[in-house]
Scaffold this active site. Structure first.
Site, short mmCIF file in Angstrom:
data_model
loop_
_atom_site.label_atom_id
_atom_site.label_comp_id
_atom_site.label_asym_id
_atom_site.label_seq_id
_atom_site.Cartn_x
_atom_site.Cartn_y
_atom_site.Cartn_z
N GLU A 40 9.55 -7.50 -15.94
CA GLU A 40 8.09 -7.47 -15.83
C GLU A 40 7.52 -6.89 -17.12
O GLU A 40 7.94 -5.81 -17.56
CB GLU A 40 7.60 -6.65 -14.64
CG GLU A 40 6.07 -6.78 -14.51
CD GLU A 40 5.39 -5.89 -13.46
OE1 GLU A 40 4.20 -6.10 -13.21
OE2 GLU A 40 6.05 -4.98 -12.92
N ASP A 114 -3.59 -7.58 -19.74
CA ASP A 114 -4.86 -7.26 -20.42
C ASP A 114 -5.49 -8.55 -20.94
O ASP A 114 -4.81 -9.36 -21.57
CB ASP A 114 -4.62 -6.30 -21.59
CG ASP A 114 -4.17 -4.92 -21.10
OD1 ASP A 114 -4.49 -4.57 -19.96
OD2 ASP A 114 -3.50 -4.21 -21.87
N ASP A 150 -6.72 -11.45 -11.50
CA ASP A 150 -8.02 -11.76 -10.87
C ASP A 150 -9.02 -12.17 -11.96
O ASP A 150 -10.18 -12.42 -11.65
CB ASP A 150 -8.56 -10.53 -10.12
CG ASP A 150 -9.02 -9.45 -11.07
OD1 ASP A 150 -8.34 -9.21 -12.09
OD2 ASP A 150 -10.08 -8.83 -10.81
N THR A 189 0.56 -5.59 -6.85
CA THR A 189 0.55 -4.64 -7.96
C THR A 189 -0.60 -3.65 -7.71
O THR A 189 -1.41 -3.85 -6.81
CB THR A 189 0.31 -5.37 -9.30
OG1 THR A 189 -1.08 -5.67 -9.42
CG2 THR A 189 1.12 -6.65 -9.41
#
Ligand code: SAM
Length: 226
Positions: A40, A114, A150, A189
């Protein structure tokens, strides 16, 4: 992003047996026999990667995080859980090809990366063509990336970036939590918990490298793919 200094974080990270201090020395040595191996990138405080490692004890995991002040939270979680299949790395993922050998990773997870909204910073996005090229350098045959966010502009940028780089998107949803097939086995998460609680839909895609760069094989790794 403003980050607060966390007292003692550097020292705790340096002394933790769960943090790989010189990941370059592990290059080519992450895989344990035939066990799958997943990475990850930008794991934040580590809820997802610790959840995945606990749920899938037959898979090995590495979590990468750039900032000590954030990584320390994942280190503390792992010190409590003592998961034998999870190691952590403090590094900028720009250097992943120095940490992992060609073909070493079965899956790369990118969660709530980000967005770097300014055009001049686009190459820092973890789904930029520059990063996709790096992923090609470390993914195993049949390997894939799984991306959740999102942030819809970042998601649409990522779809475009993947498609223009020849990647095959094999599963996609712009409302993961309303998609039972893609949400099956989903591990949230920290950002996913936070933003879905506010009512933001979560988008997810799964993508495979361009045909010819990585032969497709049966992949034993657990996935939320239908
Ligand atoms: N994945 C977590 C989640 O979903 O809750 C954290 C999301 S947070 C928005 C993005 C994280 O990625 C931050 O902790 C940041 O420091 C890390 N990150 C961003 N770019 C990175 C890079 N190039 N290498 C390593 N970590 C990075």
């Amino acid at each position: 992003m403003r980050l607060k200094h966390v007292k003692g974080a550097e020292e705790a990270i340096e002394n933790s047996g769960f943090v790989v201090q010189d990941p370059e020395n592990m290059r080519g040595r992450w895989r344990r026999g035939s066990r799958p191996f997943a990475v990850e990138i930008g794991m934040g405080k580590g809820s997802f990667i610790t959840g995945m490692a606990a749920a899938n004890p037959d898979t090995d995991y590495a979590g990468i995080e750039k900032f000590s002040s954030v990584l320390i939270k994942a280190v503390k979680k792992q010190q409590e859980l003592q998961l034998p299949n999870l190691l952590l790395i403090r590094a900028d993922a720009e250097h992943i090809c120095e940490f992992f050998a060609p073909g070493e990773a079965d899956v790369i997870y990118l969660n709530f990366s980000d967005p770097w909204p300014k055009d001049r910073h686009a190459k820092r996005r973890l789904t930029s063509p520059q990063f996709l090229e790096r992923y090609l350098g470390i993914l195993a045959p049949g390997g894939r990336i799984e991306f959740k966010t999102d942030n819809m502009p970042l998601f649409e940028y990522s779809v475009e970036s993947l498609q223009s780089s020849g990647w095959q998107i094999t599963a996609i949803t712009r409302d993961l939590h309303a998609n039972p097939a893609m949400c099956e086995g989903n591990i949230m998460t920290e950002y996913e918990e936070r933003f879905s609680a506010k009512g933001n839909p979560i988008a997810k895609l799964i993508a495979y490298p361009p045909l010819g760069t990585s032969p497709v094989r049966d992949n034993p790794l657990p996935t939320s793919q239908p």
